[in-house]
Design a protein around this motif. Structure first.
Motif, PDB file in Angstrom:
ATOM      1  N   SER A 390       1.021  -1.165  -0.101  1.00  0.00           N
ATOM      2  CA  SER A 390       0.011   0.001  -0.063  1.00  0.00           C
ATOM      3  C   SER A 390       0.872   1.243  -0.019  1.00  0.00           C
ATOM      4  O   SER A 390       0.253   2.433  -0.445  1.00  0.00           O
ATOM      5  CB  SER A 390      -0.988  -0.068   1.285  1.00  0.00           C
ATOM      6  OG  SER A 390      -0.093  -0.049   2.548  1.00  0.00           O
ATOM      7  N   ASP A 391       2.075   1.200   0.375  1.00  0.00           N
ATOM      8  CA  ASP A 391       3.026   2.150   0.521  1.00  0.00           C
ATOM      9  C   ASP A 391       4.321   1.816   0.113  1.00  0.00           C
ATOM     10  O   ASP A 391       4.666   0.471   0.416  1.00  0.00           O
ATOM     11  CB  ASP A 391       2.957   3.396   1.378  1.00  0.00           C
ATOM     12  CG  ASP A 391       3.273   2.999   2.821  1.00  0.00           C
ATOM     13  OD1 ASP A 391       4.325   3.357   3.141  1.00  0.00           O
ATOM     14  OD2 ASP A 391       2.639   2.313   3.499  1.00  0.00           O
ATOM     15  N   LEU A 392       5.384   2.739  -0.055  1.00  0.00           N
ATOM     16  CA  LEU A 392       6.935   2.255   0.037  1.00  0.00           C
ATOM     17  C   LEU A 392       7.348   1.271   1.229  1.00  0.00           C
ATOM     18  O   LEU A 392       7.887   0.095   0.933  1.00  0.00           O
ATOM     19  CB  LEU A 392       7.655   3.610  -0.126  1.00  0.00           C
ATOM     20  CG  LEU A 392       9.146   3.437   0.332  1.00  0.00           C
ATOM     21  CD1 LEU A 392       9.895   2.295  -0.759  1.00  0.00           C
ATOM     22  CD2 LEU A 392       9.637   4.919   0.137  1.00  0.00           C
ATOM     23  N   ARG A 393       7.084   1.708   2.439  1.00  0.00           N
ATOM     24  CA  ARG A 393       7.566   0.850   3.740  1.00  0.00           C
ATOM     25  C   ARG A 393       6.806  -0.410   3.786  1.00  0.00           C
ATOM     26  O   ARG A 393       7.294  -1.297   4.199  1.00  0.00           O
ATOM     27  CB  ARG A 393       7.634   1.653   4.756  1.00  0.00           C
ATOM     28  CG  ARG A 393       8.481   3.060   4.624  1.00  0.00           C
ATOM     29  CD  ARG A 393       9.946   2.707   4.153  1.00  0.00           C
ATOM     30  NE  ARG A 393      10.484   4.125   3.795  1.00  0.00           N
ATOM     31  CZ  ARG A 393      11.581   4.304   3.056  1.00  0.00           C
ATOM     32  NH1 ARG A 393      12.342   3.076   2.616  1.00  0.00           N
ATOM     33  NH2 ARG A 393      11.990   5.444   2.775  1.00  0.00           N
ATOM     34  N   ALA A 394       5.591  -0.214   3.476  1.00  0.00           N
ATOM     35  CA  ALA A 394       4.679  -1.553   3.571  1.00  0.00           C
ATOM     36  C   ALA A 394       5.145  -2.657   2.461  1.00  0.00           C
ATOM     37  O   ALA A 394       5.259  -3.818   2.786  1.00  0.00           O
ATOM     38  CB  ALA A 394       3.249  -1.438   3.332  1.00  0.00           C
ATOM     39  N   ALA A 395       5.744  -2.208   1.473  1.00  0.00           N
ATOM     40  CA  ALA A 395       6.213  -3.132   0.256  1.00  0.00           C
ATOM     41  C   ALA A 395       7.476  -3.759   1.004  1.00  0.00           C
ATOM     42  O   ALA A 395       7.556  -5.039   0.937  1.00  0.00           O
ATOM     43  CB  ALA A 395       6.511  -2.321  -0.855  1.00  0.00           C
ATOM     44  N   ALA A 396       8.277  -2.925   1.306  1.00  0.00           N
ATOM     45  CA  ALA A 396       9.594  -3.453   2.055  1.00  0.00           C
ATOM     46  C   ALA A 396       9.243  -4.643   3.221  1.00  0.00           C
ATOM     47  O   ALA A 396       9.857  -5.636   3.661  1.00  0.00           O
ATOM     48  CB  ALA A 396      10.440  -2.531   2.744  1.00  0.00           C
ATOM     49  N   ALA A 397       8.073  -4.185   4.111  1.00  0.00           N
ATOM     50  CA  ALA A 397       7.566  -5.095   5.146  1.00  0.00           C
ATOM     51  C   ALA A 397       7.061  -6.500   4.836  1.00  0.00           C
ATOM     52  O   ALA A 397       7.451  -7.481   5.393  1.00  0.00           O
ATOM     53  CB  ALA A 397       6.499  -4.309   6.043  1.00  0.00           C
ATOM     54  N   LEU A 398       6.441  -6.409   3.662  1.00  0.00           N
ATOM     55  CA  LEU A 398       6.009  -7.717   2.899  1.00  0.00           C
ATOM     56  C   LEU A 398       7.233  -8.470   2.441  1.00  0.00           C
ATOM     57  O   LEU A 398       7.098  -9.657   2.462  1.00  0.00           O
ATOM     58  CB  LEU A 398       4.719  -7.397   1.804  1.00  0.00           C
ATOM     59  CG  LEU A 398       3.602  -6.705   2.420  1.00  0.00           C
ATOM     60  CD1 LEU A 398       2.562  -6.120   1.424  1.00  0.00           C
ATOM     61  CD2 LEU A 398       2.905  -7.580   3.555  1.00  0.00           C
ATOM     62  N   ILE A 399       8.055  -7.767   1.912  1.00  0.00           N
ATOM     63  CA  ILE A 399       9.507  -8.583   1.534  1.00  0.00           C
ATOM     64  C   ILE A 399      10.000  -9.237   2.413  1.00  0.00           C
ATOM     65  O   ILE A 399      10.195 -10.403   2.511  1.00  0.00           O
ATOM     66  CB  ILE A 399      10.152  -7.858   0.639  1.00  0.00           C
ATOM     67  CG1 ILE A 399       9.552  -7.394  -0.638  1.00  0.00           C
ATOM     68  CG2 ILE A 399      11.613  -8.376   0.406  1.00  0.00           C
ATOM     69  CD1 ILE A 399      10.130  -6.157  -1.728  1.00  0.00           C
ATOM     70  N   ILE A 400      10.264  -8.505   3.695  1.00  0.00           N
ATOM     71  CA  ILE A 400      10.840  -8.901   4.873  1.00  0.00           C
ATOM     72  C   ILE A 400      10.002 -10.274   5.422  1.00  0.00           C
ATOM     73  O   ILE A 400      10.768 -11.492   5.415  1.00  0.00           O
ATOM     74  CB  ILE A 400      10.971  -8.020   5.966  1.00  0.00           C
ATOM     75  CG1 ILE A 400      11.987  -7.040   5.425  1.00  0.00           C
ATOM     76  CG2 ILE A 400      11.311  -8.647   7.392  1.00  0.00           C
ATOM     77  CD1 ILE A 400      12.207  -5.791   6.531  1.00  0.00           C
ATOM     78  N   ALA A 401       8.672 -10.185   5.308  1.00  0.00           N
ATOM     79  CA  ALA A 401       7.880 -11.350   5.916  1.00  0.00           C
ATOM     80  C   ALA A 401       8.069 -12.572   4.909  1.00  0.00           C
ATOM     81  O   ALA A 401       8.345 -13.533   5.145  1.00  0.00           O
ATOM     82  CB  ALA A 401       6.421 -10.867   5.895  1.00  0.00           C
ATOM     83  N   GLY A 402       8.123 -12.205   3.559  1.00  0.00           N
ATOM     84  CA  GLY A 402       8.266 -13.443   2.598  1.00  0.00           C
ATOM     85  C   GLY A 402       9.524 -14.149   3.010  1.00  0.00           C
ATOM     86  O   GLY A 402       9.457 -15.142   2.535  1.00  0.00           O
TER      87      GLY A 402
END
Ligand code: EPU
Length: 438
Positions: A390-402
């Motif tokens: 949904s935003d830049l930092r959310a994208a990075a958070a989801l990559i970390i989770a993945g």
């Protein structure tokens, strides 16, 4: 330490339009090796705006290749500057800037471009800049920018979605900010360069990016002191005394935090190069508290070692710098999912910065949002899923989770990620992650 290259999959983007691209991660691979940080997005964008202050050419070094940098270059070109981007260097010749209107089509794409207001006021005493509007993380008001310019002697009005400011002259004064807003500190600092006399900003933002901006203004012949503290003093200078300057961009501390958190969810041993640990004390302290081992190899090389399954729960509250940064709030959330206890994150900067929580729940996270707090109960594992940024930092958070999850995660809406990270998936692949873009 050497970079691992096993599991390297080629980046396959053929056939997928930029909008359809996704990052695909097969989680669970420990990260090991060495990675270098790029320059800070939130510093470089403001220094690009600062280049508008002077007739002459300003050169910015260590500039990351980000879509936000290209969009900012377009804003400056619209105003009449010549902008050349080559490798990690950006050259801005602002001699022929003749336009002081930044239109909605450009500003709405990039909120940071609102910071052209300050240098345009300093140089032309006139500016018309589109209001950037709210965004996925919150309302993002501009009242402090407006008040600061008014105190410097400008008339400021909002008309049809634009901030229209003008002044016969700007006069230095003391400006107290109700909260230490980065954007307001930057706009006021930049406008005050063109004011007569001394301006003092009280309760200024103290972030490292503000220090970088002050250094840039000083390299251009300005006189700014105290950046990095809550009191910044700007001595106005005659515009003809300003000139182009050469300045290095500081390392991106949010990218630094990204690699630290990713190492914690996967377990591993990573050396982060080109980092300034002083910018990340609040984050280093949290990582140590949670059980990661952190040491400095050299003044700009941080080593983080972490074991999967050994992370402790903790509470995190975001604060203005030097507190825990809101920009790393989304990214620590998946790390807290991998602990054995219950953690609480309290977000105090933005009203709506928990959009990533719903996507993390789709991966099996146990997160409850209550007002501005998120209660995160550790789970045995996260499971790969298709998730949307949904935003830049959310994208990075989801990559970390993945990276920490079992199975395959697909992260979509990469336009957000590309605003702030250069080659993130390549860097993770270099550390041994099974990640590619398609
Ligand atoms: N605020 C006001 N009035 C104002 C200005 C701000 O109430 O006049 C409020 C905002 O609504 C917000 C808070 O103060 O709730 C913080 O705003 P600030 O002005 O400090 O933020 P910004 O300058 O708009 C920069 C970064 C953000 C980062 C914040 C806080 C850039 C381009 N953006 O935004 O970075 O979250 O500071 O540290 O520098 C990101 O990189 O992902 C990002 C969002």
């Amino acid at each position: 330490m050497t970079s691992k290259t096993e599991n390297m999959d080629p980046t396959i983007t053929d056939g997928a339009s930029e909008e359809e691209q996704r990052i695909i991660i097969r989680g669970g691979k420990p990260l090991n090796g060495q990675v270098r940080l790029h320059g800070a997005k939130n510093a470089v964008l403001k220094m690009m705006a600062a280049a508008l202050l002077a007739k002459g050419t300003t050169v910015l070094k260590n500039v990351p290749n980000l879509s936000d940098v290209h969009m900012m270059a377009n804003v400056l070109r619209h105003l009449g500057a010549k902008v050349t981007i080559s490798g990690s260097e950006v050259e801005i010749d602002a001699t022929d800037v003749h336009e002081w209107e930044a239109p909605y089509e450009l500003v709405s794409k990039l909120r940071a471009s609102f910071v052209v207001l300050g240098p345009l006021m300093a140089r032309f005493r006139e500016a018309k800049v589109s209001l950037p509007g709210g965004c996925a993380i919150g309302e993002r008001k501009i009242d402090l920018h407006e008040r600061g310019l008014k105190l410097l002697g400008a008339e400021v009005r909002i008309d049809h979605g634009y901030v229209i400011a003008s002044a016969k002259k700007l006069t230095g004064t003391t400006i107290y900010l109700d909260r230490p807003s980065n954007g307001a500190t930057e706009n006021i600092m930049l406008a005050a360069v063109g004011a007569e006399g001394t301006t003092i900003i009280e309760n200024a933002a103290q972030d490292p990016e503000i220090v970088n901006l002050a250094d840039c203004i000083n390299a251009m012949g300005g006189k700014v002191e105290g950046a990095g503290t809550y009191q910044i003093t700007i001595e106005g200078v005659p515009l003809e005394e300003l000139h182009g300057g050469v300045i290095d961009t500081i390392p991106d501390r949010v990218e630094g935090g990204t690699f630290m958190f990713a190492t914690m969810v996967t377990g591993g041993d990573v050396l982060i190069e080109g980092i300034d640990p002083h910018h990340l004390y609040s984050v280093i302290s949290k990582c140590s508290e949670m059980g990661a081992e952190i040491s400095m190899y050299a003044p700009d090389m941080l080593r983080i070692k972490s074991e999967r399954g050994k992370l402790k729960a903790t509470d995190v509250t975001t604060h203005p710098y030097p507190g825990f940064p809101t920009d790393l709030q989304a990214l620590i959330m998946p790390v807290l999912c991998f602990t054995s206890g219950t953690s609480i994150i309290t977000e105090t900067i933005y009203e709506n910065r928990f959009m990533h929580a719903a996507e993390l729940r789709r991966m099996g996270a146990d997160i409850t949002i209550k007002g501005n707090s998120a209660v995160i109960k550790g789970v045995d594992k996260l499971m790969g899923a298709e998730v949307k940024s949904s935003d830049l930092r959310a994208a990075a958070a989801l990559i970390i989770a993945g990276l920490g999850a079992e199975g395959v995660t697909e992260v979509t809406e990469l336009k957000h990620l590309d605003r702030g990270y250069e080659n993130l998936e390549e860097k993770f692949r270099g550390l041994g992650a099974d990640i590619w873009r398609r």
